[in-house]
Design a protein around this motif. Structure first.
Motif: not given
Length: 354
Positions: A206-207, A203, A36, A195-196, A192, A198
């Motif tokens: 991708s989810q 987001l 990450d 994610s904060e 992800l 993106l």
């Protein structure tokens, strides 16, 4: 290989009762390591790489000077980092730049981005090659060239391109379409994990991709429908080579296996039903002290399975009923994929033997 056979195999599965397809999207832990800590390179970092490259390359001095001037601290350029990379690529590698522009103008794939191994002096700085592969891979993915896009996108790492989120998103999108489940889950989780920061579209999609592909089971009807969709895509692109034929054979093999398993289940149910009917044939209750003389017939009517050669001969009415059942019991993309097979057969009957 026969499209008619593939389509009617699916109809046979539906007629036999179908397979359970979970509509839920369970989020399972994959155990894959997630990196990450990634960020795009800064202009200062790329300028340092350019300076180091200029000192070891035998590229034309004019090319080196133009690049150093463009990236120098006293440069007055107001270009964004993306535009700066584009302009540098045009200066340092005319061949690669022309290849990118040709695809953008025509959407015709003419091969991967490759460096001439016999002439390393003509190679641009490594960060420009990474940029070219990222841009090319993104464009290829947007046009449906998923295999080709994945080849380009899988080479740069997120911290080597100007937009790491886009690199990971389009790489995951290609893996998702090509049913590379483990790779896709790993790429999506890497994306992800940040994610904060993106974009909202990355987001959300991708989810959705992660929830969609994690429950996907090998040899399921869901997998078969997606493979059929990919076959259609490749054929629409004029690709009917070994890969397509191999995928078609895999689809038929998976459908054959499903039909065989369903038929076994049906026969077992028939045997149980007949056994129960046989044990209850006595018209009078037995006396407590008398042995029973009634018994079942002991015969099982095995269900005849039509030969594989007849799967493609379903009458129009039965075909429509099967399609209707698919639309009622399964997600809509199954129906669309199978209907397209039927439409293709109707337009060109000879395709059933291709």
């Amino acid at each position: 290989m026969s499209f008619r056979r593939i389509a009617c195999c699916v109809c046979s599965i539906v007629a036999l009762g179908g397979l359970h397809v979970s509509a839920g999207f369970a989020h399972a832990e994959s155990g894959l390591a997630v990196a990450d800590h990634w960020a795009p390179p800064t202009r200062e970092q790329l300028a340092e790489e350019l300076t180091a490259w200029s000192q070891i390359t035998n590229a034309p001095s004019d090319t080196k000077q133009k690049l150093l001037t463009l990236w120098g601290e006293d440069s007055e350029t107001t270009l964004s980092l993306r535009d700066l990379l584009d302009q540098s690529l045009e200066i340092s590698s005319v061949d690669i730049w022309q290849q990118l522009q040709a695809f953008q103008d025509t959407s015709i794939y003419q091969g991967p981005i490759e460096l001439d191994p016999s002439n390393p002096d003509a190679w641009p700085p490594g960060f420009l090659v990474n940029h070219a592969k990222f841009v090319y891979g993104k464009w290829l993915a947007e046009k449906g060239f998923y295999d080709e896009a994945l080849k380009e996108l899988s080479e740069p790492t997120p911290d080597q391109v100007v937009d790491p989120a886009a690199l990971l998103f389009f790489e995951a999108a290609c893996q998702h379409y090509l049913l590379q489940k483990e790779e896709c889950v790993g790429t999506l989780k890497q994306l992800l994990a940040r994610s904060e920061g993106l974009p909202a579209r990355y987001l959300a999609l991708s989810q959705m991709m992660l929830k969609d592909i994690e429950p996907l089971e090998t040899d399921s009807l869901d997998e078969v429908a997606r493979l059929m969709r990919d076959i259609e895509r490749r054929l629409d692109m004029g690709r009917a080579g070994k890969k397509v034929r191999k995928t078609e054979e895999d689809v038929v093999a998976k459908l054959d296996k499903m039909i065989e398993e369903l038929e076994k289940q049906r026969q077992q149910q028939q045997q149980q039903q007949q056994s129960q009917q046989g044990s209850g044939q006595g018209s009078q209750p037995q006396q407590d002290s008398m042995p029973g003389s009634e018994s079942g017939p002991g015969n099982v009517d095995t269900k005849e399975i039509k030969s594989k050669g007849e799967w493609g001969n379903l009458p129009p009415k039965e075909r429509q009923e099967a399609l209707q059942q698919i639309s009622n019991e399964y997600p809509s993309h199954y129906r669309r994929a199978i209907e397209e097979y039927f439409r293709k057969i109707a337009r060109d009957p000879s395709s059933a033997n291709n």
